[in-house]
Scaffold this active site. Structure first.
Site, PDB file in Angstrom:
ATOM      1  CG  ASP A   1      -2.143  -0.822   1.018  1.00 44.40           C
ATOM      2  OD1 ASP A   1      -2.636  -0.813  -0.132  1.00 44.40           O
ATOM      3  OD2 ASP A   1      -2.610  -1.466   1.966  1.00 44.40           O
TER       4      ASP A   1
ATOM      5  CD  GLU B   1      -2.366  14.901   6.554  1.00 43.07           C
ATOM      6  OE1 GLU B   1      -2.569  14.999   7.793  1.00 43.07           O
ATOM      7  OE2 GLU B   1      -2.446  13.819   5.944  1.00 43.07           O
TER       8      GLU B   1
ATOM      9  CG  PHE C   1     -11.827  15.906   8.675  1.00 43.87           C
ATOM     10  CD1 PHE C   1     -11.659  16.445   7.400  1.00 43.87           C
ATOM     11  CD2 PHE C   1     -12.208  14.570   8.791  1.00 43.87           C
ATOM     12  CE1 PHE C   1     -11.860  15.661   6.281  1.00 43.87           C
ATOM     13  CE2 PHE C   1     -12.426  13.798   7.668  1.00 43.87           C
ATOM     14  CZ  PHE C   1     -12.244  14.334   6.413  1.00 43.87           C
TER      15      PHE C   1
ATOM     16  NE  ARG D   1     -14.686  13.363   1.355  1.00 43.52           N
ATOM     17  CZ  ARG D   1     -14.764  13.652   0.070  1.00 43.52           C
ATOM     18  NH1 ARG D   1     -15.895  14.031  -0.467  1.00 43.52           N
ATOM     19  NH2 ARG D   1     -13.704  13.561  -0.685  1.00 43.52           N
ATOM     20  CG  MET D   2     -15.056  20.869   3.735  1.00 46.60           C
ATOM     21  SD  MET D   2     -15.962  22.354   3.312  1.00 46.60           S
ATOM     22  CE  MET D   2     -17.331  22.329   4.410  1.00 46.60           C
ATOM     23  CB  SER D   3     -10.974  20.672   9.256  1.00 46.81           C
ATOM     24  OG  SER D   3      -9.784  21.021   8.591  1.00 46.81           O
TER      25      SER D   3
ATOM     26  CE  LYS E   1      -6.310  22.251   6.791  1.00 49.11           C
ATOM     27  NZ  LYS E   1      -6.794  22.370   8.166  1.00 49.11           N
TER      28      LYS E   1
END
Lengths: 575, 690
Positions: free
Chosen positions: B308, B349, B377, B382-384, B399
């Site tokens: 992976d 990140e 998040f 699916r954002m924070s 974002k």
């Protein structure tokens, strides 16, 4: 050793190699069912045979069916040959009026020819009618050679097929071997021999008056046709008792050279066929090299031992060095026509291949000179060996070598992309095991039984060598004799027959099982992690495994036979 | 992350050697010996020679002193082999004992149903697969299972040595718990999946103790070869008296059996099982549990390695590398928005965005008084981001993935998604093409630009792939990324191939395709959707953090959940095979020297010239035979360290390995006994033992 002798040996090696390469390519095409330049002539014959014999060439056989067909075919052949010998007195083509062959001798001889051994406890010219020679001996020379070749082809298919159930069709492989390979080659060879002076007739023996006024009966017959396949099919059973030392079997130096080359031609060619059929000629070359090195080493040792000769003679003040007018060395038992180099070469080649014909008498060799042929056979007849049987025996050694050392690269050992696992190892070990079992148990028995001891013609270690040689030759299906041993006794006829059967069919069946087991496997594509089996390293490894596994088995008995005889000879004791 | 490897037990640890010495005698039990045909033969021969010795003693035979010593050394040969096996087992046992301590009788809190409140205390050993148990902080989890309700931190240090607790929760890919681990916080309900005696710890104990060890395929094949060689030499030795009798020699029985034992492959025969146990032990030391030895062996045969991308080839976290503002937006404006939105973001990140923004524009932390609400998040949006309560109202900064932000922007503007700026799409594509992950930043419903999050290739991974290539193993990267991104990362990491936009089906298909071509495939995975592929792969390594389904499907479990460990597993598998091959070669090569010691000795009386074969110039026939037997026994002891540690394995092509190993173990195997037997002969003679 003389320069001329060495030159002849080198010429011989070159001739065999030069002949084997194109022949190998031709045979590969034959077994793959491809067209050859002889196809227009021979294909119709092949098809006619299938029709007559109700063979469906497209039907493939599982290895068990293949083995069954092979065994049945050989059993019928053996029984027919036995019957022919027993009733030959009532059959035509018998100008010399030969009587029926005794039951024990007939058994021994039938087994001998059915197993491609061609051990002869009889003298052809005084035992067999022309008909027996032709439909018995000559026919079996073809069929037994073809049997070995068929086994090899099945084994090769084991490597080339992926996840297959079948290994080919025995009848097709045998018929193709005979029709496309053995027959054309033998026809050419027979013509050559007739040209060189080998008789080919059905005439009665000629009574001649010698210069001394004595009457000599000169035996003859359909010799050339039998002699050709005798050499090419690694059979070795001579028309005459003296085998290729007889001028009617081997009349000239030229015929001698060609006959010697013919011994190795097909076995060596098959090694190249193997490379082509597995689509990697390097693999064939590597095996050829391993066999070649063992052969040349054998020739060198044998020639050297014979050229030096018997130290007892030099101690008596006799000059045994070679000169322009003297061969030097040990000439006892050798044809003056051929000399030491050609005799040593023949002895080595004939035992390397499972031929067994002789042009000199090995009983008279120096201990070391006589040990070389014996060791050749003890290694399992894998130095070129018999037609087909030599290479399939060699592949069994390859499987063992790959398994023993292959683990050292950190992978499950594989050869030509086929994994070597428990089943293959078991079968390969069985093939290797059979051989010492036959030789040492029967040989040992003969050392203690009065019937065994009675056959020896010499005391001490030389007598041991005679018996050991006989069982080695029988189990290895070679057929060459050390001479000296009186083998035509009920004891030796029956025990040697048993050794021949064991050495042949108890090796063939596991070999075919290996073929079946391999054919069912996947092919692993090669990578940098794959054990390389085409380089010099592998050749060396293979030779080492053959010598250690094959050779060490017999070291103790060799020490009691030829080795100690050699040491005693140096110390001045003769037998 | 700190990994505590179990203490490397020294080869000559008295705590292991003492019990091993005792076990060596216990293992003389014929029922144990029969598992090892070579040693069984040796044992039988030792018993026979003891009987002969006693007989000679009473009858006053000629070779009593030597016969007694030979019998003794034959027993030593068997004992040394047993000792080797016992030492190998002992090393594992130390680990097994510590594991067993976790199995102390615990009371489980069995619950009738998921929503049941009360519980009934039952002994952990009475639990069966399918039972539900509740675990509260401080509880030892009574058996292997899946979390079916709740989320908790679990201390798994008992089995992994890793001290930091890990999160286990119902659903998802982190649901599996291991019996013997301790719940550190929160309450969970676990559905037990293993019956007593079949749990991971039980398997691990069985493995390291070698108790239930089954022979692996190669080991079986090798045993067959060794049995075959034993039979061949049995034939040789059994037929020898006949040939000797003809030659006027009567070989004393005890010499004959000595010859047999020196010829049969006792060295490899004696060390074979120790090698196998030690190989498993090495694996366990790496915190990997193999469900069978077969899998370990198969690891050495691997042709293709599926890895992976995330966590294996690249660091799990991506790093911000660049701010790409839209045309009408300033660099600083984008960076500031990204900076603010990430301040409270604890993900790697997020932190990397803060670091990059600070480095570029020297932003200061916002004043303590400013009201900033962190919007974490969520899987749904699916954002924070953050809501900044400033002078001119609330500023929303968000974002997230490009499509999420585009939908957010459209939602805010009250229209359907679409009609987003071309420039944004271009920037997003540019980042993706370079192998990165685009993160779009928006403020108050207006997209500002893209943050380029770069996958960071693990340091040194490129070299490891080069090593694998040299070993003949092809690496394939599996990623959910699009083909462009995948190609870029594949090229950077140096993998041989990649499978982009991989679905579980595509993964399975790839494995099947490779296997059809005759190749052996290894892979690792953790999720339930990896289970089919793990089961299909020849070597499937499941991560311990993964689901129970994955752990059941794989044939190995990595307790540390480190996917790169596949590489070590392959090496351990190869080393295992190499050790066996090396000692087999060595053992067979030894026979040459032994022949030269014993054969002249046996027949010297009848044929004095055979002295010429006594190339080692051994003092007397008796000393020669005794020296060969002693060498044969001592070499087993001498090679125990090699058997336990394994042959040194440096990744290289098969050709290089073969050349080296043939030189060391093949030629070495021929030469060493010549020297060894001669040296022993000198000692034996000096001590006057014969």
């Amino acid at each position: 050793m003389t320069a001329a002798g060495i030159l002849q040996i080198l010429l011989f090696c070159a001739a065999v190699t030069a002949g084997a390469i194109p022949l190998g390519a031709y045979m590969a095409r034959v077994y793959s069912g491809e067209r050859t330049w002889l196809s227009p002539l021979l294909r119709p014959v092949e098809r006619a045979i299938y029709k007559i014999c109700f063979i469906r060439p497209e039907t493939e056989q599982h290895w068990t069916a293949y083995a069954f067909a092979l065994l049945a075919f050989n059993l019928v052949g053996l029984l027919v040959l036995y019957a022919v010998m027993r009733v030959q007195a009532f059959l035509p083509f018998d100008p010399a009026g030969q009587s029926a062959v005794a039951p024990d001798l007939a058994w021994n001889t039938a087994v001998s020819f059915a197993t491609n051994t061609n051990w002869q406890n009889y003298a052809g010219e005084s035992t067999l009618s022309y008909l027996t020679q032709m439909v018995g001996m000559t026919v079996h020379n073809f069929t037994s050679a073809a049997t070995g070749m068929a086994v090899l082809v099945a084994l090769i298919r084991g490597f080339t097929r992926r996840q297959a159930r079948t290994v080919g069709n025995f009848y097709v492989d045998a018929v193709r071997s005979i029709i496309h390979i053995l027959l054309p080659a033998s026809a050419l060879m027979a013509l050559f021999l007739v040209w060189q002076g080998v008789p080919q007739n059905l005439d009665a023996y000629t009574a001649a008056t010698t210069l001394e006024g004595a009457t000599q009966v000169i035996a003859q017959g359909p010799v050339a046709s039998q002699e050709a396949i005798k050499m090419l099919g690694t059979n070795g059973g001579g028309f005459f008792n003296a085998n290729s030392a007889h001028p009617f079997e081997n009349p000239t130096a030229f015929s001698n050279f060609v006959e010697m080359a013919a011994i190795l031609l097909i076995p060596a060619g098959l090694v190249f066929s193997f490379g082509r059929m597995v689509a990697d000629t390097r693999q064939g070359r590597a095996l050829f090299l391993a066999m070649g090195i063992l052969l040349v080493a054998g020739i060198a040792v044998c020639y050297q031992a014979e050229a030096v000769g018997n130290p007892a003679l030099s101690r008596l003040g006799l000059d045994v060095t070679a000169g322009d007018n003297a061969p030097g060395g040990n000439m006892e038992g050798k044809e003056v026509r051929f000399g030491i180099a050609n005799s040593a070469l023949w002895a080595t080649a004939t035992t390397a291949a499972s031929n067994g014909s002789v042009n000199s008498m090995l009983d008279s060799y120096t201990p070391i000179g006589g040990m070389v042929p014996m060791v050749n056979m003890m290694l399992g007849e894998v130095v070129f060996g018999g037609t087909g049987s030599g290479l399939h025996g060699m592949i069994v050694f390859v499987i063992l070598a790959v398994f023993i050392a292959g683990l050292m690269v950190g992978r499950t050992p594989e050869y030509l992309g086929k994994k070597i696992e428990a089943r293959e190892v078991k079968l390969a070990v069985l093939c290797i095991l059979i051989f010492p079992l036959a030789i040492l148990s029967l040989g040992g028995l003969s050392m203690v039984l009065p019937a065994g001891l009675a056959g020896m013609s010499a005391p001490g270690p030389h007598g041991l060598s005679e018996v050991l040689y006989a069982f080695t030759s029988a189990a290895a299906n070679n057929g060459s004799a050390f001479a000296g041993l009186s083998g035509n006794t009920p004891y030796y006829n029956s025990t040697l027959g048993v050794a021949m059967l064991i050495g042949r069919f108890l090796v063939i069946v596991p070999t075919l099982a290996i073929a079946g087991s391999l054919a069912a496997k996947k092919i692993v594509p090669p990578s940098a992690g794959t054990f390389p089996t085409h380089g010099g390293l592998f050749v060396g490894l293979l030779i080492a495994v053959i010598l250690v596994v094959g050779g060490l088995t017999f070291f103790p008995v060799l020490a009691l036979g030829p080795i100690v005889e050699h040491l005693l000879l140096a110390a001045g004791t003769l037998f | 992350m700190s990994i505590h490897r179990p203490r490397e037990v020294s080869l000559f640890d008295a705590s292991i050697l003492k019990p091993a010495a005792l076990a060596a005698f216990r293992k003389l039990d014929p029922r144990d010996l029969v598992r090892n045909p070579v040693m069984f033969t040796t044992g039988a021969v030792a018993a026979l020679s003891t009987v002969l010795f006693v007989h000679d003693l009473s009858a006053g035979g000629g070779h009593v002193a030597v016969a007694g010593q030979i019998a003794a050394w034959l027993w030593f040969t068997v004992l040394f082999a047993n000792f080797a096996e016992a030492v190998a087992e002992g090393r594992g046992k130390a680990q097994a004992d510590s594991l067993r301590r976790t199995k102390t009788e615990t009371l489980a809190k069995k619950v009738a149903a998921l929503d049941a409140t009360g519980h009934q205390p039952v002994p952990a050993t009475s639990l069966r697969a399918g039972d539900l148990v509740a675990c509260e902080p401080g509880d030892i989890i009574p058996g292997d299972g899946d979390v079916v309700a709740g989320i908790a931190t679990v201390d798994e240090s008992a089995i992994t040595g890793e001290s930091a607790p890990v999160i286990r929760e119902s659903g998802g890919d982190r649901s599996a718990v291991t019996g013997g681990t301790r719940v550190a916080s929160d309450r969970i309900v676990v559905r037990i999946t293993a019956n007593p005696g079949e749990s991971f710890i039980d398997r691990m104990i069985a493995l390291v103790e070698g108790a239930k060890r089954q022979k692996t395929p190669n080991e079986i094949a090798l045993t067959i070869l060794l049995v075959g060689l034993t039979l061949i030499f049995l034939i040789v030795v059994a037929s020898l008296p006949a040939f000797a009798a003809y030659s006027g020699t009567v070989i004393p029985m005890v010499f004959l059996v000595a010859l047999l034992v020196t010829l049969i492959p006792t060295t490899i025969g004696g060390l074979l099982s120790a090698i196998g146990i030690a190989g498993m032990d090495r694996l366990v030391r790496f915190n990997v549990i193999a469900k069978s030895g077969r899998a370990v062996e198969a690891a050495g045969d691997i042709d293709v390695l599926l890895l992976d991308k995330t966590g294996t080839i690249t660091l799990g976290a991506r790093q911000a590398a660049e701010f790409i503002p839209l045309p009408h937006v300033g660099d600083r404006e984008l960076a500031e928005a990204a900076f603010l939105s990430s301040l409270a973001d604890e993900t790697p990140e997020g932190k990397s965005i803060v670091t990059l923004a600070r480095a570029r524009f020297d932003f200061a932390d916002p004043a303590a008084g400013s009201a900033i609400t962190f919007i974490p998040f969520s899987a749904h949006t699916r954002m924070s981001g953050v809501d900044v309560d400033g002078a001119d109202g609330i500023t929303e900064i968000r974002k997230g993935a490009a499509d999420a932000i585009i939908r957010y922007v459209a939602d805010r503007a009250g229209r359907t998604p679409g009609g987003h700026p071309k420039e944004l799409v271009a920037s997003v594509e540019r980042v993706a093409k370079a192998g990165g992950t685009p993160l779009v930043v928006a403020r108050d419903g207006r997209a500002l630009g893209v943050v380029h999050l770069k996958d960071i290739i693990k340091p040194g991974i490129r070299e490891r792939f080069a090593t694998l290539r040299a070993m003949g193993i092809r690496t394939v990267m599996i990623t959910g990324d699009n083909p462009l991104t995948a190609a870029a990362i594949a090229a950077e990491a140096g993998v041989d191939d990649y499978l982009a936009e991989a679905t579980p089906e595509a993964k399975l298909e790839l494995i099947r395709k490779e296997q059809k071509g005759g190749r052996l495939v290894a892979m690792c995975g953790d999720g339930s959707n990896d289970a089919p592929a793990l089961a299909q792969a020849d070597v499937g390594v499941a991560m311990n953090t993964g689901t129970q389904a994955a752990r059941e499907a794989g044939n190995m479990v990595d307790l540390e959940s480190d996917p790169t460990k596949l590489i070590e597993i392959v090496m351990i598998g190869k080393q295992l095979l190499m050790s066996r091959g090396a000692l087999t070669t060595f053992s067979i090569a030894n026979d040459v020297a032994k022949y030269f010691a014993i054969i002249p000795a046996l027949f010297l009386a009848s044929y004095p010239p055979l002295q010429a074969l006594n190339v080692m110039r051994l003092a007397s026939p008796q000393s020669a035979i005794l020296s060969a037997i002693i060498f044969n026994a001592l070499i087993i002891i001498a090679l125990i360290p090699l058997a336990l540690k394994g042959v040194t394995y440096k990744p290289a092509s098969a050709e290089v390995l073969l050349r080296r190993n043939i030189l060391v173990y093949g030629f070495g195997g021929i030469v060493v006994p010549f020297i060894g037997i001669k040296a022993i002969d000198l000692v034996v003679t000096a001590l006057g033992l014969v």
